[in-house]
Write a protein that holds these residues in place. Structure first.
Motif, PDB file in Angstrom:
ATOM      1  N   GLY A 157     -10.409  11.723 -16.753  1.00 17.51           N
ATOM      2  CA  GLY A 157      -9.239  10.972 -17.198  1.00 17.51           C
ATOM      3  C   GLY A 157      -9.486   9.508 -17.476  1.00 17.51           C
ATOM      4  O   GLY A 157      -8.562   8.787 -17.858  1.00 17.51           O
ATOM      5  N   CYS A 158     -10.718   9.042 -17.302  1.00 16.44           N
ATOM      6  CA  CYS A 158     -11.056   7.634 -17.545  1.00 16.44           C
ATOM      7  C   CYS A 158     -11.815   7.509 -18.861  1.00 16.44           C
ATOM      8  O   CYS A 158     -12.398   8.472 -19.350  1.00 16.44           O
ATOM      9  CB  CYS A 158     -11.900   7.078 -16.399  1.00 16.44           C
ATOM     10  N   SER A 159     -11.832   6.306 -19.411  1.00 14.34           N
ATOM     11  CA  SER A 159     -12.551   6.089 -20.671  1.00 14.34           C
ATOM     12  C   SER A 159     -14.034   6.396 -20.508  1.00 14.34           C
ATOM     13  O   SER A 159     -14.678   6.916 -21.420  1.00 14.34           O
ATOM     14  CB  SER A 159     -12.364   4.641 -21.139  1.00 14.34           C
ATOM     15  N   SER A 160     -14.600   6.090 -19.332  1.00 14.52           N
ATOM     16  CA  SER A 160     -15.963   6.481 -18.977  1.00 14.52           C
ATOM     17  C   SER A 160     -15.908   7.140 -17.608  1.00 14.52           C
ATOM     18  O   SER A 160     -15.238   6.637 -16.705  1.00 14.52           O
ATOM     19  CB  SER A 160     -16.888   5.262 -18.923  1.00 14.52           C
ATOM     20  N   PRO A 161     -16.589   8.278 -17.432  1.00 13.40           N
ATOM     21  CA  PRO A 161     -16.526   8.984 -16.141  1.00 13.40           C
ATOM     22  C   PRO A 161     -16.989   8.116 -14.975  1.00 13.40           C
ATOM     23  O   PRO A 161     -17.959   7.366 -15.093  1.00 13.40           O
ATOM     24  CB  PRO A 161     -17.476  10.170 -16.350  1.00 13.40           C
ATOM     25  N   VAL A 162     -16.275   8.219 -13.856  1.00  8.94           N
ATOM     26  CA  VAL A 162     -16.629   7.501 -12.631  1.00  8.94           C
ATOM     27  C   VAL A 162     -17.082   8.526 -11.598  1.00  8.94           C
ATOM     28  O   VAL A 162     -16.411   9.532 -11.381  1.00  8.94           O
ATOM     29  CB  VAL A 162     -15.427   6.698 -12.081  1.00  8.94           C
ATOM     30  N   ILE A 163     -18.236   8.265 -10.960  1.00 16.02           N
ATOM     31  CA  ILE A 163     -18.754   9.141  -9.916  1.00 16.02           C
ATOM     32  C   ILE A 163     -18.562   8.444  -8.576  1.00 16.02           C
ATOM     33  O   ILE A 163     -19.041   7.322  -8.383  1.00 16.02           O
ATOM     34  CB  ILE A 163     -20.251   9.451 -10.126  1.00 16.02           C
ATOM     35  N   HIS A 164     -17.867   9.082  -7.655  1.00 20.56           N
ATOM     36  CA  HIS A 164     -17.583   8.455  -6.366  1.00 20.56           C
ATOM     37  C   HIS A 164     -18.840   8.308  -5.524  1.00 20.56           C
ATOM     38  O   HIS A 164     -19.074   7.270  -4.909  1.00 20.56           O
ATOM     39  CB  HIS A 164     -16.535   9.275  -5.606  1.00 20.56           C
ATOM     40  N   CYS A 165     -19.644   9.355  -5.443  1.00 15.65           N
ATOM     41  CA  CYS A 165     -20.964   9.362  -4.777  1.00 15.65           C
ATOM     42  C   CYS A 165     -20.934   9.467  -3.255  1.00 15.65           C
ATOM     43  O   CYS A 165     -21.995   9.586  -2.636  1.00 15.65           O
ATOM     44  CB  CYS A 165     -21.799   8.119  -5.155  1.00 15.65           C
ATOM     45  N   ASP A 166     -19.778   9.411  -2.613  1.00 18.08           N
ATOM     46  CA  ASP A 166     -19.777   9.484  -1.148  1.00 18.08           C
ATOM     47  C   ASP A 166     -18.535  10.202  -0.629  1.00 18.08           C
ATOM     48  O   ASP A 166     -17.798   9.679   0.209  1.00 18.08           O
ATOM     49  CB  ASP A 166     -19.884   8.082  -0.551  1.00 18.08           C
ATOM     50  N   LEU A 167     -18.315  11.408  -1.110  1.00 19.61           N
ATOM     51  CA  LEU A 167     -17.162  12.195  -0.660  1.00 19.61           C
ATOM     52  C   LEU A 167     -17.418  12.765   0.728  1.00 19.61           C
ATOM     53  O   LEU A 167     -18.458  13.365   0.977  1.00 19.61           O
ATOM     54  CB  LEU A 167     -16.897  13.352  -1.628  1.00 19.61           C
ATOM     55  N   LYS A 168     -16.450  12.575   1.618  1.00 18.39           N
ATOM     56  CA  LYS A 168     -16.496  13.119   2.976  1.00 18.39           C
ATOM     57  C   LYS A 168     -15.117  12.919   3.598  1.00 18.39           C
ATOM     58  O   LYS A 168     -14.318  12.098   3.106  1.00 18.39           O
ATOM     59  CB  LYS A 168     -17.581  12.428   3.812  1.00 18.39           C
ATOM     60  N   PRO A 169     -14.776  13.637   4.669  1.00 18.28           N
ATOM     61  CA  PRO A 169     -13.422  13.561   5.239  1.00 18.28           C
ATOM     62  C   PRO A 169     -13.000  12.163   5.677  1.00 18.28           C
ATOM     63  O   PRO A 169     -11.805  11.838   5.607  1.00 18.28           O
ATOM     64  CB  PRO A 169     -13.502  14.515   6.432  1.00 18.28           C
ATOM     65  N   SER A 170     -13.927  11.333   6.120  1.00 20.16           N
ATOM     66  CA  SER A 170     -13.549   9.979   6.559  1.00 20.16           C
ATOM     67  C   SER A 170     -13.146   9.091   5.388  1.00 20.16           C
ATOM     68  O   SER A 170     -12.515   8.051   5.584  1.00 20.16           O
ATOM     69  CB  SER A 170     -14.694   9.326   7.338  1.00 20.16           C
ATOM     70  N   ASN A 171     -13.482   9.490   4.165  1.00 24.30           N
ATOM     71  CA  ASN A 171     -13.091   8.725   2.977  1.00 24.30           C
ATOM     72  C   ASN A 171     -11.850   9.285   2.301  1.00 24.30           C
ATOM     73  O   ASN A 171     -11.524   8.905   1.178  1.00 24.30           O
ATOM     74  CB  ASN A 171     -14.251   8.663   1.981  1.00 24.30           C
ATOM     75  N   VAL A 172     -11.166  10.203   2.988  1.00 21.89           N
ATOM     76  CA  VAL A 172      -9.883  10.723   2.509  1.00 21.89           C
ATOM     77  C   VAL A 172      -8.803  10.230   3.469  1.00 21.89           C
ATOM     78  O   VAL A 172      -8.780  10.609   4.641  1.00 21.89           O
ATOM     79  CB  VAL A 172      -9.894  12.267   2.454  1.00 21.89           C
ATOM     80  N   LEU A 173      -7.921   9.359   2.982  1.00 21.64           N
ATOM     81  CA  LEU A 173      -6.880   8.765   3.827  1.00 21.64           C
ATOM     82  C   LEU A 173      -5.518   9.363   3.496  1.00 21.64           C
ATOM     83  O   LEU A 173      -5.257   9.743   2.344  1.00 21.64           O
ATOM     84  CB  LEU A 173      -6.846   7.248   3.641  1.00 21.64           C
ATOM     85  N   LEU A 174      -4.642   9.400   4.515  1.00 25.62           N
ATOM     86  CA  LEU A 174      -3.339  10.061   4.384  1.00 25.62           C
ATOM     87  C   LEU A 174      -2.210   9.058   4.550  1.00 25.62           C
ATOM     88  O   LEU A 174      -2.191   8.286   5.520  1.00 25.62           O
ATOM     89  CB  LEU A 174      -3.221  11.168   5.435  1.00 25.62           C
ATOM     90  N   ASP A 175      -1.261   9.080   3.611  1.00 29.05           N
ATOM     91  CA  ASP A 175      -0.140   8.145   3.691  1.00 29.05           C
ATOM     92  C   ASP A 175       0.971   8.715   4.579  1.00 29.05           C
ATOM     93  O   ASP A 175       0.793   9.743   5.244  1.00 29.05           O
ATOM     94  CB  ASP A 175       0.365   7.764   2.295  1.00 29.05           C
ATOM     95  N   GLU A 176       2.129   8.075   4.579  1.00 27.32           N
ATOM     96  CA  GLU A 176       3.214   8.481   5.474  1.00 27.32           C
ATOM     97  C   GLU A 176       3.744   9.878   5.146  1.00 27.32           C
ATOM     98  O   GLU A 176       4.346  10.531   5.993  1.00 27.32           O
ATOM     99  CB  GLU A 176       4.368   7.461   5.418  1.00 27.32           C
ATOM    100  N   ASP A 177       3.532  10.347   3.907  1.00 27.71           N
ATOM    101  CA  ASP A 177       3.979  11.691   3.516  1.00 27.71           C
ATOM    102  C   ASP A 177       2.845  12.708   3.540  1.00 27.71           C
ATOM    103  O   ASP A 177       2.998  13.812   3.001  1.00 27.71           O
ATOM    104  CB  ASP A 177       4.591  11.634   2.115  1.00 27.71           C
TER     105      ASP A 177
END
Length: 323
Positions: A157-177
């Motif tokens: 969905g970006c003009s140039s692809p972005v690679i995160h490179c460090d996916l893991k559960p500690s990098n997934v944050l949860l909001d109030e919902d």
């Protein structure tokens, strides 16, 4: 005289747009170093809420009452300077409901920090491995669909692809919902318009690294897909990839048990035996794990893409709603 007046008015009209742009730039929200220190109580240990790849994260409250997260970069690490620039460039240009929002940045010779949207429910890792929290099947699937949607945006969905490179559960944050947001773009990579992959010496977290990334430093969007597959398996088995030794890995362990013995690898708390819909839910878990295995195939060419992964997981969610 009339001609001169008209000419002056014409010149002023031409200058108006740059003046308006300058005013909007001045009005953009900025937070000073002193304001940040005051908001986070001098960056005291009591306000410390986590660690990123190259720094620490503190909770803060602005004078307006807005709760923020302040990511302060450890400038004693040489890589922290590049990480700060990378995160600023990536996050300030990206807009998606499943990415942590950057409010602003604060930078001087001795201090660099990002002011981020605060996530009151912490990380996915906390919910998976703490005895005080629990996520049911639907919650886990919803969170992982959120992450998949974020990756779909970054890759497609970006003009140039972005690679995160460090996916893991500690990098997934949860909001109030309990909506998931992807964070920590400190080692992310931006592919050029005609690039399918690139080489890098940056290392991500062991256990989540795609084979071609770990061995040759070859990075593409398929590396994120591999890491996502591992994290999807981890979310439904509650087993960390680091728990496995020698030749046995998380994906092999799960693969050996599918489809007949999914109950042996699924998180024991996920589908209680007394559940009236236990078989239907186990079928859904098996389907989720098959998507995960498609994502973390050894060959990058055989891995699915995040568009298809999102579609498959959303179909499974519909099946779960019927249980």
């Amino acid at each position: 005289m009339t001609f001169v007046l008209l000419w002056i008015r014409h010149r002023k009209g031409k200058r108006a747009p740059p003046q308006a742009e300058s005013l909007s730039t001045v009005r953009r929200e900025r937070i000073s170093y002193n304001e940040l220190l005051q908001a986070a109580d001098g960056l005291s240990e009591s306000n410390l809420i986590g660690f990123g790849s190259f720094g620490s994260v503190y909770k803060g409250i602005l004078s307006s009452g807005t709760i923020i997260a302040v990511k302060v970069f450890n400038l004693q690490q040489d890589a922290a300077f590049k990480s700060f620039d990378t995160e600023c460039e990536a996050l300030c240009s990206l807009r998606h409901r499943n990415l942590v929002k950057v409010i602003t940045s604060c930078s001087n010779l001795d201090f660099k920090a990002l002011v981020l949207q605060y996530m009151p429910n912490g990380s996915l890792e906390k919910y998976l491995y703490s005895h005080n929290y629990f996520l049911d099947i639907r919650q886990r699937l919803s969170i992982m669909i959120d992450v998949a949607c974020a990756l779909k945006y970054l890759h497609h969905g970006c003009s140039s692809p972005v690679i995160h490179c460090d996916l893991k559960p500690s990098n997934v944050l949860l909001d109030e919902d309990m909506v998931a947001h992807l964070r920590d773009f400190g080692i992310s990579k931006l592919l050029g318009e005609y690039q399918g992959d690139l080489y890098t010496k940056t290392f991500a977290t062991l256990g989540y690294i795609a084979p071609e990334y770990g061995q040759d430093g070859l990075v593409s969007t398929k590396c994120d897909v591999y890491s996502y597959g591992i994290m999807l398996l981890e979310t439904f088995t509650r087993r960390k990839p680091s728990e496995f030794e020698e030749d046995l890995r998380l994906k092999q362990w799960a693969n050996y048990s599918l489809p007949d013995a999914v109950i042996d690898v699924a998180d024991t708390n996920l589908v209680p035996p007394i559940d009236n819909h236990v078989m239907k839910k186990l079928d859904c878990v098996a389907s989720i794990m098959n998507v995960a295995l498609d994502c973390c195939s050894e060959s990058p060419a055989r891995r699915t893409n995040m568009k298809d992964a999102v579609g498959m997981l959303q179909k499974i969610r519909i099946q779960l709603l019927a249980c």
